[in-house]
Write an enzyme that holds these catalytic residues in place. Sequence first.
Site, short mmCIF file in Angstrom:
data_model
loop_
_atom_site.label_atom_id
_atom_site.label_comp_id
_atom_site.label_asym_id
_atom_site.label_seq_id
_atom_site.Cartn_x
_atom_site.Cartn_y
_atom_site.Cartn_z
N ASP A 10 0.86 -1.19 0.00
CA ASP A 10 0.00 0.00 0.00
C ASP A 10 0.89 1.23 0.00
OD1 ASP A 10 -2.39 1.59 0.20
OD2 ASP A 10 -1.98 1.84 2.33
N SER A 11 0.29 2.38 -0.22
CA SER A 11 1.03 3.63 -0.19
C SER A 11 1.41 4.04 1.23
CB SER A 11 0.20 4.74 -0.84
OG SER A 11 -1.00 4.94 -0.10
N CYS A 73 -4.43 -0.96 -2.10
CA CYS A 73 -4.53 0.48 -2.35
C CYS A 73 -5.49 0.66 -3.51
CB CYS A 73 -3.15 1.03 -2.70
SG CYS A 73 -3.13 2.74 -3.29
N GLU A 151 -1.48 9.14 7.97
CA GLU A 151 -0.10 8.66 8.00
C GLU A 151 0.67 9.23 9.20
OE1 GLU A 151 1.96 6.63 6.02
OE2 GLU A 151 0.14 5.86 5.11
N CYS A 183 -10.76 4.19 -0.10
CA CYS A 183 -9.32 4.24 0.16
C CYS A 183 -9.08 3.39 1.40
CB CYS A 183 -8.86 5.68 0.39
SG CYS A 183 -7.14 5.84 0.94
N HIS A 185 -6.97 3.63 3.63
CA HIS A 185 -6.67 4.42 4.83
C HIS A 185 -7.95 4.79 5.59
CE1 HIS A 185 -2.73 5.03 2.94
NE2 HIS A 185 -2.29 5.57 4.07
#
Length: 259
Positions: A10-11, A73, A151, A183, A185
Site C-alpha cells: 500500500d502507499s 490500495c 499517516e 481508500c 486508509h
Amino acid sequence: MSHSPIGIFDSGIGGTSIFKEIATLLPHEDIIYLADSKYAPYGNKSKEDILKLSIKNTELLLEKGCKLIVVACNTATTNAIDYLRENYDVPFIGIEPAIKPASLNSKTKAIGILATKGTLSSALFHKTMNLYNEGVTVVERVGEGLVPLIEDGDLESETLQSLLQTYMQPMIKANIDYLVLGCTHYPYLVPMLKKMLPEDITIIDSGLAVARQTKAILESHNLLNNSKSTPKIEFFTNINPEVLQSFVNKDYEVSYSDF
C-alpha cells in the site's frame, strides 16, 4: 509454494486495514507487508508514477518469494493492476470501492463515495460506476489531505475532523444512506465518521470482501497453507517504523527498508 508468504503493498499504513481482515480469515498464512509511506499519498500522482511505484513494490515482494500479491490500495488497483496481471505470473488481488452493494441496497437512492483523486478519475472506477449507478444519486468527494493526516498517526486531530465535516456535509444534505470508503486508509476514520453522520447511514469498505477473495484465489490455485503453524508476519516501511507499529500488533516485526 503453498508455504510461501502472501505479499501486501500500500502507499502507507492504510492497507493494514486489509491485512487485519486477511490475517483473521487466514490465520496460518505468512504475510509480508510493504508500507510505501515515503511516496504517500498515491492519490494525487500521475498514472505513470503510480504504475512505477506499483512495479517497484511488486518486484520487491516477488524477490521475497511471495505467492500472491494484494494491491491494498484503491489508487494502485485502479491504475496499475491490469498491467501487473499481464506482466507477472503470480495472482493479484485488487481493491475497488464497494459501489455495487451500496447502490443495490440503498433505499434513499443516494450514496456517497469518499476516495482519492486517483481512484475517482480512473477508468476502472468509471466502468464500475456505470454498471451500478442507474437511478442512484452518487455524491463523490475527493478526500484531499486525509491520507497524510492518517499517516501521521493522529486520528483525533481537529484538522482531520474539520476536513471530514467539509466532505460529509454535501452527502448528508443529499440524504445518502450508504457511505463507500474508497481508500484503504479511510476505515481508520470510521469512529470519527460515526460521530458526525446520522445513524441510518451505513459505512462500507472492501476489507472483508478482499480477504474472502484472497482465500478463494489461494484455494483455486492450490496455494492455501493448510499447516497449523504460527505464521511469520513481517512489515517493512521506508519511513519511521514507529508510525506503522502503532497501527499493528506490537508483537509484529516492523522494519525500516529503503525501497
